[in-house]
Design an enzyme around this catalytic site. Structure first.
Site, mmCIF file in Angstrom:
data_model
loop_
_atom_site.group_PDB
_atom_site.id
_atom_site.type_symbol
_atom_site.label_atom_id
_atom_site.label_comp_id
_atom_site.label_asym_id
_atom_site.label_seq_id
_atom_site.Cartn_x
_atom_site.Cartn_y
_atom_site.Cartn_z
ATOM 1 N N ASN A 144 3.141 1.542 13.579
ATOM 2 C CA ASN A 144 3.534 3.122 13.142
ATOM 3 C C ASN A 144 2.596 4.044 13.836
ATOM 4 O O ASN A 144 2.575 5.237 13.321
ATOM 5 C CB ASN A 144 3.478 3.360 11.825
ATOM 6 C CG ASN A 144 4.415 2.277 10.950
ATOM 7 O OD1 ASN A 144 5.458 1.922 11.546
ATOM 8 N ND2 ASN A 144 4.230 2.129 9.655
ATOM 9 N N GLY B 75 -0.132 5.972 4.373
ATOM 10 C CA GLY B 75 0.496 5.013 3.299
ATOM 11 C C GLY B 75 0.844 3.631 3.895
ATOM 12 O O GLY B 75 0.818 2.626 3.108
ATOM 13 N N ASP B 76 0.984 3.601 4.982
ATOM 14 C CA ASP B 76 1.502 2.330 5.717
ATOM 15 C C ASP B 76 1.140 2.300 7.062
ATOM 16 O O ASP B 76 2.011 2.072 7.970
ATOM 17 C CB ASP B 76 3.139 2.351 5.589
ATOM 18 C CG ASP B 76 3.860 0.866 5.966
ATOM 19 O OD1 ASP B 76 2.931 -0.109 6.130
ATOM 20 O OD2 ASP B 76 4.874 0.785 6.318
ATOM 21 N N LEU B 77 -0.259 2.517 7.347
ATOM 22 C CA LEU B 77 -0.823 2.565 8.625
ATOM 23 C C LEU B 77 -0.943 1.249 9.365
ATOM 24 O O LEU B 77 -1.949 0.697 8.706
ATOM 25 C CB LEU B 77 -2.028 3.517 8.451
ATOM 26 C CG LEU B 77 -2.657 4.034 9.657
ATOM 27 C CD1 LEU B 77 -1.646 4.870 10.473
ATOM 28 C CD2 LEU B 77 -4.013 4.433 9.620
#
Length: 272
Positions: free
Chosen positions: A187, A181-183
């Protein structure tokens, strides 16, 4: 920050020896904490530590590497410390393998629906994950439409035009898979030529191309990455732009007009 470090140590029933901040704390405090029993752990706060813990556990169940959740409450999340002394440029092939593992996750009961069991946030920007039955509805209602009241009127009008076209631009019912989702590179923890952990998730179930698209916002995966993961389907360029647009809108709201050109670029790439 000392208070957060002490709280994290207390959650483990240990005393605090020392701590220092870790990079990447733009929307949360992230600390490397040394305990008086010799252990070192990562302690962070954030919009919802309990929800983040659930997301990490869900990713871990797929076989994707994530830090173990050691303790959590409403104020702090304590995580296993993982080595992160490598460079992503040496690990693209392994990252493709890891993302493919994560994407084997499916909604409970194998249901064809899109979303997550609760909402979340990226900094001060709320992330609504209420379930929808079709993918264009999810992207329209949960990822683009929610920004209309928070951007300049001219941009809102462009977004409204895009919203009307989404059923023709996105697949109606792609296989819902577990998304990070927030790649992006920040991260992804790497050491040597291997990914040691995915961190800071913003999970939900959706179209696998979302993670592939958002990975390219701040990084440039080489062709070998897509060869290992799988080449995106025809017409992915427009879909990638639409998926990247959400990241750009979140950054516009968090950090201001510096990100307006990024929003404009992805709208242009999508044909608007």
């Amino acid at each position: 920050m000392t208070r957060l470090a002490r709280h994290g140590a207390a959650l483990l029933g240990a005393g605090l020896w020392n701590w220092h901040p870790l990079p990447g704390g733009d929307v949360a405090q992230v600390l490397l904490v040394y305990l008086n029993d010799g252990r070192k752990v990562v302690v962070k706060n954030g919009p919802d530590p309990v929800a983040e813990a659930d997301m990490l556990r869900a990713l871990g169940l797929t076989g994707a590497p994530v830090p173990d959740v050691l303790a959590v409450d409403e104020d702090a999340l304590v995580l296993q410390y993982l080595p992160a002394d490598g460079r992503l440029s040496r690990c693209w092939s392994d990252l493709a393998r890891v993302i493919a593992l994560a994407h084997t996750g499916r909604p409970e009961g194998g249901m064809m629906r899109y979303g997550w069991s609760g909402g979340y946030a990226v900094g001060a920007v709320k992330v609504c994950n209420d379930w929808t039955e079709t993918w264009p509805d999810f992207w329209a209602q949960r990822r683009i439409g929610v920004h209309l009241d928070h951007v300049p009127i001219d941009l809102a009008r462009q977004l409204e035009t895009l919203l009307r076209c989404l059923p023709d631009l996105l697949p109606a019912t792609p296989e819902p898979c577990l998304l990070h989702g927030d790649l992006w590179g920040g991260n992804v923890l790497v050491s040597g030529q291997h990914v040691t952990g995915l961190i800071d998730p913003c999970c939900y179930y959706g179209h696998a191309e979302v993670d592939l698209a958002t990975l390219g916002v701040f990084n440039q995966p080489p062709a070998g990455f897509y060869t290992r993961y799988g080449v995106p389907e025809r017409g992915h360029e427009v879909r990638f732009a639409i998926y990247r647009l959400w990241i750009a809108l979140v950054h516009l709201r968090l950090f201001g007009v510096t990100y307006r050109p990024m929003v404009a670029q992805y709208l242009n790439d999508a044909g608007f």
